[in-house]
Design a protein around this motif. Structure first.
Motif, PDB file in Angstrom:
ATOM      1  N   LEU A  65       0.858  -1.596  -0.273  1.00 40.54           N
ATOM      2  CA  LEU A  65       0.182  -0.091  -0.037  1.00 40.54           C
ATOM      3  C   LEU A  65       0.630   0.655  -0.165  1.00 40.54           C
ATOM      4  O   LEU A  65       0.454   2.325  -0.308  1.00 40.54           O
ATOM      5  CB  LEU A  65      -0.745  -0.068   0.967  1.00 40.54           C
ATOM      6  CG  LEU A  65      -1.756  -0.943   1.261  1.00 40.54           C
ATOM      7  CD1 LEU A  65      -2.566  -0.807   2.732  1.00 40.54           C
ATOM      8  CD2 LEU A  65      -2.383  -1.526   0.622  1.00 40.54           C
ATOM      9  N   LEU A  66       2.233   1.270   0.645  1.00 42.07           N
ATOM     10  CA  LEU A  66       3.106   2.204  -0.079  1.00 42.07           C
ATOM     11  C   LEU A  66       3.178   3.149  -1.348  1.00 42.07           C
ATOM     12  O   LEU A  66       2.936   3.429  -0.973  1.00 42.07           O
ATOM     13  CB  LEU A  66       4.354   1.920   1.018  1.00 42.07           C
ATOM     14  CG  LEU A  66       5.696   2.670   0.929  1.00 42.07           C
ATOM     15  CD1 LEU A  66       4.936   4.292   2.117  1.00 42.07           C
ATOM     16  CD2 LEU A  66       6.590   2.911   1.697  1.00 42.07           C
ATOM     17  N   SER A  67       3.163   2.095  -2.030  1.00 41.74           N
ATOM     18  CA  SER A  67       3.179   2.470  -3.689  1.00 41.74           C
ATOM     19  C   SER A  67       2.898   3.722  -3.754  1.00 41.74           C
ATOM     20  O   SER A  67       2.149   3.876  -4.747  1.00 41.74           O
ATOM     21  CB  SER A  67       3.644   1.101  -4.743  1.00 41.74           C
ATOM     22  OG  SER A  67       1.474   0.373  -4.288  1.00 41.74           O
ATOM     23  N   ASN A  68       1.017   3.382  -2.982  1.00 43.56           N
ATOM     24  CA  ASN A  68      -0.204   4.521  -3.664  1.00 43.56           C
ATOM     25  C   ASN A  68      -0.022   5.740  -3.146  1.00 43.56           C
ATOM     26  O   ASN A  68      -0.552   7.002  -3.699  1.00 43.56           O
ATOM     27  CB  ASN A  68      -1.534   3.362  -3.149  1.00 43.56           C
ATOM     28  CG  ASN A  68      -1.190   2.132  -3.052  1.00 43.56           C
ATOM     29  OD1 ASN A  68      -1.949   1.337  -2.833  1.00 43.56           O
ATOM     30  ND2 ASN A  68      -1.816   1.637  -4.464  1.00 43.56           N
ATOM     31  N   ILE A  69      -0.042   5.773  -1.972  1.00 36.16           N
ATOM     32  CA  ILE A  69       0.953   6.914  -1.221  1.00 36.16           C
ATOM     33  C   ILE A  69       1.843   7.199  -1.799  1.00 36.16           C
ATOM     34  O   ILE A  69       1.333   8.687  -1.760  1.00 36.16           O
ATOM     35  CB  ILE A  69       1.165   6.573   0.194  1.00 36.16           C
ATOM     36  CG1 ILE A  69      -0.414   6.237   0.822  1.00 36.16           C
ATOM     37  CG2 ILE A  69       1.725   8.439   0.835  1.00 36.16           C
ATOM     38  CD1 ILE A  69       0.280   5.892   2.529  1.00 36.16           C
ATOM     39  N   LEU A  70       3.032   6.650  -2.141  1.00 30.44           N
ATOM     40  CA  LEU A  70       4.343   7.319  -3.074  1.00 30.44           C
ATOM     41  C   LEU A  70       3.808   8.004  -4.150  1.00 30.44           C
ATOM     42  O   LEU A  70       4.376   8.984  -4.687  1.00 30.44           O
ATOM     43  CB  LEU A  70       5.578   6.339  -2.978  1.00 30.44           C
ATOM     44  CG  LEU A  70       6.466   5.495  -1.716  1.00 30.44           C
ATOM     45  CD1 LEU A  70       6.580   5.023  -1.823  1.00 30.44           C
ATOM     46  CD2 LEU A  70       6.434   7.352  -1.381  1.00 30.44           C
ATOM     47  N   THR A  71       3.133   7.066  -5.038  1.00 33.58           N
ATOM     48  CA  THR A  71       2.368   7.628  -6.498  1.00 33.58           C
ATOM     49  C   THR A  71       1.519   8.618  -6.596  1.00 33.58           C
ATOM     50  O   THR A  71       1.985   9.613  -6.946  1.00 33.58           O
ATOM     51  CB  THR A  71       1.462   6.360  -7.248  1.00 33.58           C
ATOM     52  OG1 THR A  71       2.228   5.064  -7.337  1.00 33.58           O
ATOM     53  CG2 THR A  71       0.923   7.090  -8.261  1.00 33.58           C
ATOM     54  N   MET A  78      -3.135   7.576 -10.164  1.00 27.89           N
ATOM     55  CA  MET A  78      -3.515   7.369  -9.202  1.00 27.89           C
ATOM     56  C   MET A  78      -4.298   5.478  -9.141  1.00 27.89           C
ATOM     57  O   MET A  78      -4.605   4.924  -8.513  1.00 27.89           O
ATOM     58  CB  MET A  78      -4.627   7.744  -8.734  1.00 27.89           C
ATOM     59  CG  MET A  78      -3.321   9.229  -6.903  1.00 27.89           C
ATOM     60  SD  MET A  78      -2.423   7.979  -6.022  1.00 27.89           S
ATOM     61  CE  MET A  78      -3.342   7.131  -5.161  1.00 27.89           C
ATOM     62  N   ASN A  79      -5.295   5.749 -10.632  1.00 32.50           N
ATOM     63  CA  ASN A  79      -6.209   4.877 -11.000  1.00 32.50           C
ATOM     64  C   ASN A  79      -5.487   3.784 -11.007  1.00 32.50           C
ATOM     65  O   ASN A  79      -5.413   2.385 -10.794  1.00 32.50           O
ATOM     66  CB  ASN A  79      -7.042   5.639 -12.078  1.00 32.50           C
ATOM     67  CG  ASN A  79      -7.795   6.629 -11.728  1.00 32.50           C
ATOM     68  OD1 ASN A  79      -8.844   6.453 -10.907  1.00 32.50           O
ATOM     69  ND2 ASN A  79      -7.288   8.167 -12.221  1.00 32.50           N
TER      70      ASN A  79
END
Length: 298
Positions: A65-71, A78-79
């Motif tokens: 899930l960290l990759s989503n925040i970094l993105t 984001m999608n």
């Protein structure tokens, strides 16, 4: 995850699913590059069997899930990021046993120790909150903006505080119990994932936001899942302090990704701002020439 879901749009999610070029590239990078990287590093540093297994388990894990925040911090897609995380977690149900079987020959009981329930829980923790956020953004877009502005910054700050406090409380213990080879591998693996994820997506000429997204998804592993596998697969007297390896991995993963975010933000703030200023000046100069041709002759 609800606030991240509020940044997603149904039309863009459908576009990623109908044209899964980015998803396919991300899957190849996630389940091709990272396990192979872990295997080659374990061979290069001549790790013993138990150390090699600890490294391989981290390399075979899906995206976290960290990759989503970094993105989001890198202004990526984001999608695509959320869809990629969900797909990689679903693929992990089959890919993790297969990859561990291929790379961990000779290590008994490891293949049968993959915690499927934990993987399903990670999938649910990704999909359900995001679905709520997507529904809010679709039906009540005015509330989605409030949620994104309030919840996401608070979540990021709390996460960083927890990681900093954890590094102070157990950081010294981790670095004294693990060998220099293991620590070096934990430092190299996220960096290699970021570089290869960006490089592979560049070869296939994806957009810059998609390249940044795939880079983060490739370099960020689900370290909680890795720690669970190490605890379930081996007795404590055999695995020893190696169950701490995912903790070291995530510290380097976070540190390297924050450096990337810092450089990106500085680039956006100074270089791109200057570029836009120069472009505006050229447009103004061209307009002046059009309005007054005699000035161009002079």
């Amino acid at each position: 995850m609800i606030s991240l879901g509020c940044t997603m749009e149904l039309s863009k999610i459908k576009a990623n699913v109908m044209k899964p070029k980015g998803l396919a590239i991300a899957a190849v990078a996630q389940f091709g590059v990272m396990p192979l990287t872990a295997f080659l590093l374990a061979k290069a540093f001549q790790l013993n069997p138990v150390e090699a297994v600890a490294v391989l388990v981290c390399g075979c894990c899906p995206g976290g899930l960290l990759s989503n925040i970094l993105t989001l911090l890198l202004q990526g897609d984001m999608n695509l990021s959320i869809v990629m995380t969900s797909c990689s977690t679903m693929l992990a149900l089959g890919m993790m046993p297969l990859l561990l079987y291929l790379y961990c020959q000779g290590f008994p009981n490891l293949v049968h120790a993959v915690p499927y329930l934990h993987i399903i829980l990670a999938l649910a923790m990704t999909i359900i909150p995001c679905t709520i956020g997507i529904a809010v953004n679709h039906y009540k877009p005015q509330y989605s903006k409030i949620i994104s502005r309030l919840c996401l910054p608070i979540t990021i700050v709390v996460t960083l505080v927890i990681i900093v406090l954890a590094s102070f409380t157990i950081g010294k213990q981790i670095f004294t119990m693990l060998t220099p080879s293991i620590i070096t591998i934990a430092c190299l693996m996220p960096f290699i994932g970021f570089v290869f994820g960006y490089g592979i997506s560049s070869i296939f000429r994806l957009s810059l936001p998609c390249r940044r997204t795939i880079a983060m998804e490739t370099g960020c592993q689900n370290n909680n899942l890795a720690a669970s596998i190490l605890r379930l697969a081996f007795p404590q007297e055999l695995i020893g302090p190696l169950f701490l390896f995912p903790g070291v991995y995530i510290l380097f993963q976070l540190a390297e990704s924050l450096v990337i975010v810092l450089f990106f933000r500085c680039h956006q703030r100074f270089f791109m701002k200057q570029k836009e200023k120069d472009k505006s000046q050229k447009i103004v100069a061209y307009a002046e020439v059009v309005m007054d041709p005699s000035s161009a002759t002079a």
